[in-house]
Design a protein around this motif. Structure first.
Motif, PDB file in Angstrom:
ATOM      1  N   ARG A 127      17.666  20.469 -10.182  1.00 50.19           N
ATOM      2  CA  ARG A 127      17.933  20.985 -11.526  1.00 50.19           C
ATOM      3  C   ARG A 127      17.993  19.893 -12.591  1.00 50.19           C
ATOM      4  NH1 ARG A 127      22.595  25.350 -12.061  1.00 50.19           N
ATOM      5  NH2 ARG A 127      21.031  26.388 -10.738  1.00 50.19           N
ATOM      6  N   PRO A 128      18.719  18.804 -12.395  1.00 50.92           N
ATOM      7  CA  PRO A 128      18.706  17.754 -13.432  1.00 50.92           C
ATOM      8  C   PRO A 128      17.322  17.176 -13.671  1.00 50.92           C
ATOM      9  CG  PRO A 128      20.550  17.447 -11.923  1.00 50.92           C
ATOM     10  CD  PRO A 128      19.678  18.477 -11.315  1.00 50.92           C
ATOM     11  N   GLY A 129      16.563  17.003 -12.579  1.00 51.15           N
ATOM     12  CA  GLY A 129      15.217  16.462 -12.733  1.00 51.15           C
ATOM     13  C   GLY A 129      14.303  17.399 -13.502  1.00 51.15           C
ATOM     14  N   ARG A 130      14.423  18.705 -13.244  1.00 49.84           N
ATOM     15  CA  ARG A 130      13.607  19.676 -13.977  1.00 49.84           C
ATOM     16  C   ARG A 130      13.966  19.699 -15.456  1.00 49.84           C
ATOM     17  NH1 ARG A 130      14.418  22.906  -9.259  1.00 49.84           N
ATOM     18  NH2 ARG A 130      16.128  24.024 -10.318  1.00 49.84           N
ATOM     19  N   ARG A 131      15.261  19.571 -15.748  1.00 49.01           N
ATOM     20  CA  ARG A 131      15.665  19.533 -17.157  1.00 49.01           C
ATOM     21  C   ARG A 131      15.110  18.297 -17.855  1.00 49.01           C
ATOM     22  NH1 ARG A 131      22.094  21.302 -16.862  1.00 49.01           N
ATOM     23  NH2 ARG A 131      21.740  23.488 -16.246  1.00 49.01           N
ATOM     24  N   ALA A 132      15.178  17.154 -17.162  1.00 54.67           N
ATOM     25  CA  ALA A 132      14.646  15.923 -17.753  1.00 54.67           C
ATOM     26  C   ALA A 132      13.141  16.016 -17.956  1.00 54.67           C
ATOM     27  CB  ALA A 132      14.991  14.725 -16.860  1.00 54.67           C
ATOM     28  N   LEU A 133      12.447  16.598 -16.969  1.00 55.80           N
ATOM     29  CA  LEU A 133      11.000  16.750 -17.093  1.00 55.80           C
ATOM     30  C   LEU A 133      10.647  17.698 -18.234  1.00 55.80           C
ATOM     31  CD1 LEU A 133       8.181  16.150 -15.985  1.00 55.80           C
ATOM     32  CD2 LEU A 133       8.476  18.071 -14.411  1.00 55.80           C
TER      33      LEU A 133
ATOM     34  N   PHE B  74      10.386  14.277  -5.677  1.00 57.74           N
ATOM     35  CA  PHE B  74      11.676  14.758  -5.181  1.00 57.74           C
ATOM     36  C   PHE B  74      12.703  14.839  -6.295  1.00 57.74           C
ATOM     37  CE2 PHE B  74      15.905  13.860  -3.432  1.00 57.74           C
ATOM     38  CZ  PHE B  74      16.025  14.908  -2.522  1.00 57.74           C
ATOM     39  N   ALA B  75      12.634  13.897  -7.241  1.00 60.13           N
ATOM     40  CA  ALA B  75      13.615  13.879  -8.331  1.00 60.13           C
ATOM     41  C   ALA B  75      13.456  15.074  -9.261  1.00 60.13           C
ATOM     42  CB  ALA B  75      13.493  12.579  -9.123  1.00 60.13           C
ATOM     43  N   VAL B  76      12.204  15.505  -9.495  1.00 60.48           N
ATOM     44  CA  VAL B  76      11.988  16.600 -10.445  1.00 60.48           C
ATOM     45  C   VAL B  76      12.103  17.967  -9.792  1.00 60.48           C
ATOM     46  CG1 VAL B  76      10.495  15.189 -11.891  1.00 60.48           C
ATOM     47  CG2 VAL B  76       9.484  16.569 -10.079  1.00 60.48           C
ATOM     48  N   THR B  77      12.386  18.032  -8.481  1.00 60.40           N
ATOM     49  CA  THR B  77      12.552  19.326  -7.831  1.00 60.40           C
ATOM     50  C   THR B  77      13.971  19.864  -7.953  1.00 60.40           C
ATOM     51  OG1 THR B  77      12.930  18.165  -5.717  1.00 60.40           O
ATOM     52  CG2 THR B  77      10.697  18.973  -6.165  1.00 60.40           C
TER      53      THR B  77
ATOM     54  N   ALA C 184       0.819  -1.207   0.000  1.00 61.94           N
ATOM     55  CA  ALA C 184       0.000   0.000   0.000  1.00 61.94           C
ATOM     56  C   ALA C 184       0.856   1.261   0.000  1.00 61.94           C
ATOM     57  CB  ALA C 184      -0.930   0.008   1.209  1.00 61.94           C
ATOM     58  N   LEU C 185       2.029   1.198   0.653  1.00 62.39           N
ATOM     59  CA  LEU C 185       2.893   2.375   0.736  1.00 62.39           C
ATOM     60  C   LEU C 185       3.785   2.548  -0.489  1.00 62.39           C
ATOM     61  CD1 LEU C 185       4.073   2.259   4.469  1.00 62.39           C
ATOM     62  CD2 LEU C 185       2.321   3.720   3.454  1.00 62.39           C
ATOM     63  N   LEU C 186       3.971   1.479  -1.255  1.00 60.28           N
ATOM     64  CA  LEU C 186       4.880   1.548  -2.393  1.00 60.28           C
ATOM     65  C   LEU C 186       4.480   2.618  -3.411  1.00 60.28           C
ATOM     66  CD1 LEU C 186       7.347   0.409  -3.835  1.00 60.28           C
ATOM     67  CD2 LEU C 186       5.863  -1.304  -4.893  1.00 60.28           C
ATOM     68  N   PRO C 187       3.209   2.718  -3.840  1.00 62.22           N
ATOM     69  CA  PRO C 187       2.863   3.788  -4.793  1.00 62.22           C
ATOM     70  C   PRO C 187       3.111   5.174  -4.223  1.00 62.22           C
ATOM     71  CG  PRO C 187       1.133   2.121  -4.721  1.00 62.22           C
ATOM     72  CD  PRO C 187       2.059   1.830  -3.589  1.00 62.22           C
ATOM     73  N   VAL C 188       2.842   5.355  -2.918  1.00 60.20           N
ATOM     74  CA  VAL C 188       3.083   6.660  -2.293  1.00 60.20           C
ATOM     75  C   VAL C 188       4.564   6.997  -2.325  1.00 60.20           C
ATOM     76  CG1 VAL C 188       2.810   8.014  -0.184  1.00 60.20           C
ATOM     77  CG2 VAL C 188       1.067   6.354  -0.829  1.00 60.20           C
ATOM     78  N   LEU C 189       5.404   6.009  -2.001  1.00 61.77           N
ATOM     79  CA  LEU C 189       6.850   6.234  -2.023  1.00 61.77           C
ATOM     80  C   LEU C 189       7.345   6.546  -3.433  1.00 61.77           C
ATOM     81  CD1 LEU C 189       8.008   3.388   0.403  1.00 61.77           C
ATOM     82  CD2 LEU C 189       7.725   5.810   0.910  1.00 61.77           C
ATOM     83  N   ILE C 190       6.771   5.884  -4.423  1.00 67.92           N
ATOM     84  CA  ILE C 190       7.167   6.150  -5.806  1.00 67.92           C
ATOM     85  C   ILE C 190       6.797   7.572  -6.209  1.00 67.92           C
ATOM     86  CG2 ILE C 190       6.733   5.532  -8.212  1.00 67.92           C
ATOM     87  CD1 ILE C 190       6.477   2.647  -7.337  1.00 67.92           C
ATOM     88  N   VAL C 191       5.573   8.003  -5.841  1.00 62.38           N
ATOM     89  CA  VAL C 191       5.141   9.358  -6.181  1.00 62.38           C
ATOM     90  C   VAL C 191       6.041  10.395  -5.504  1.00 62.38           C
ATOM     91  CG1 VAL C 191       3.270  11.025  -5.914  1.00 62.38           C
ATOM     92  CG2 VAL C 191       2.758   8.701  -6.636  1.00 62.38           C
ATOM     93  N   PHE C 192       6.331  10.175  -4.216  1.00 62.20           N
ATOM     94  CA  PHE C 192       7.219  11.101  -3.505  1.00 62.20           C
ATOM     95  C   PHE C 192       8.621  11.082  -4.109  1.00 62.20           C
ATOM     96  CE2 PHE C 192       4.063  11.207  -0.090  1.00 62.20           C
ATOM     97  CZ  PHE C 192       4.144  12.538   0.289  1.00 62.20           C
ATOM     98  N   GLY C 193       9.088   9.898  -4.502  1.00 60.04           N
ATOM     99  CA  GLY C 193      10.411   9.811  -5.097  1.00 60.04           C
ATOM    100  C   GLY C 193      10.499  10.561  -6.418  1.00 60.04           C
TER     101      GLY C 193
END
Length: 203
Positions: free
Chosen positions: A72-78, A67-70, A55-64
């Motif tokens: 600079r590299p994550g924003r560029r990839a997005l 966090f990744a797109v916040t 049950a927690l796995l989807p929540v952790l994936i969404v948070f992960g």
């Protein structure tokens, strides 16, 4: 009871999503081992507390992902992914529309929030529809100052329509955004405070 019911539905949605993710992962692992998923030798995600992790796995994936797109590299990839999606014929239109809607909802508490509450006389004289003022501008076609009003439906305020009305046909409403929202969502059951109640609150 409604809160518990919503929590149960949310748990079931997350649990199903977690089951699909974990089942797919173990199916891939078993196929790499050359073992069928139905075989007794197949690996399975079964141990005390596995249901909670599923049950927690989807929540952790969404948070992960969030966090990744916040950074600079994550924003560029997005941004790179968004540019590729925008070029697709149908998917690009749907994605850009949803993105603009989400951006608008996020800005409701900031500078881009509704400017106020107003009445529009409809469908007959003496009847008034409740709406939220979103913009004021000059219409060059009619040479008049007009007001854009979002008219939400009740009890689901996420749907509705936008009307462009001449300024003189818009009646200002003294209700706050919160009071108008409660009135719309409750289908009129939660009405604004009476005049004497407002005087007592100010006192």
């Amino acid at each position: 009871m409604l809160t518990v019911w919503l929590l149960v539905i949310l748990y079931r949605i997350l649990r199903n999503a977690g089951d699909n993710i974990i089942d797919g992962l173990f199916r891939i692992l078993n196929s790499l081992r050359g073992v069928k998923s139905t075989s007794p030798e197949a690996w399975a995600f079964e141990f005390p507390g596995a249901n909670l992790i599923q049950a927690l796995l989807p929540v952790l994936i969404v948070f992960g992902v969030g966090f990744a797109v916040t950074n600079r590299p994550g924003r560029r990839a997005l941004a790179w992914v968004e540019r590729r999606i925008d070029r697709l014929p149908i998917l690009g239109f749907v994605y850009s529309s949803i993105r603009q809607l989400v951006d608008a909802l996020k800005g409701l508490g900031g500078e881009r929030k509704f400017k106020g509450v107003a009445y529009i006389e409809y469908p007959s004289p003496g009847c008034r529809l409740l709406g939220f003022v979103t913009a004021n501008y000059f219409d060059a076609q009619t040479s008049k100052n007009v007001t854009a009003v979002f008219m939400p439906t009740s009890p689901n305020p996420l749907t509705g329509f936008v009307v462009i009305v001449d300024d003189e046909k818009v009646t200002k409403c003294d209700m706050s955004l919160e009071e108008a929202s409660k009135l719309i969502i409750s289908a009129g059951l939660v009405s604004p405070m009476a005049a004497d109640e407002q005087v007592e609150r100010k006192a």
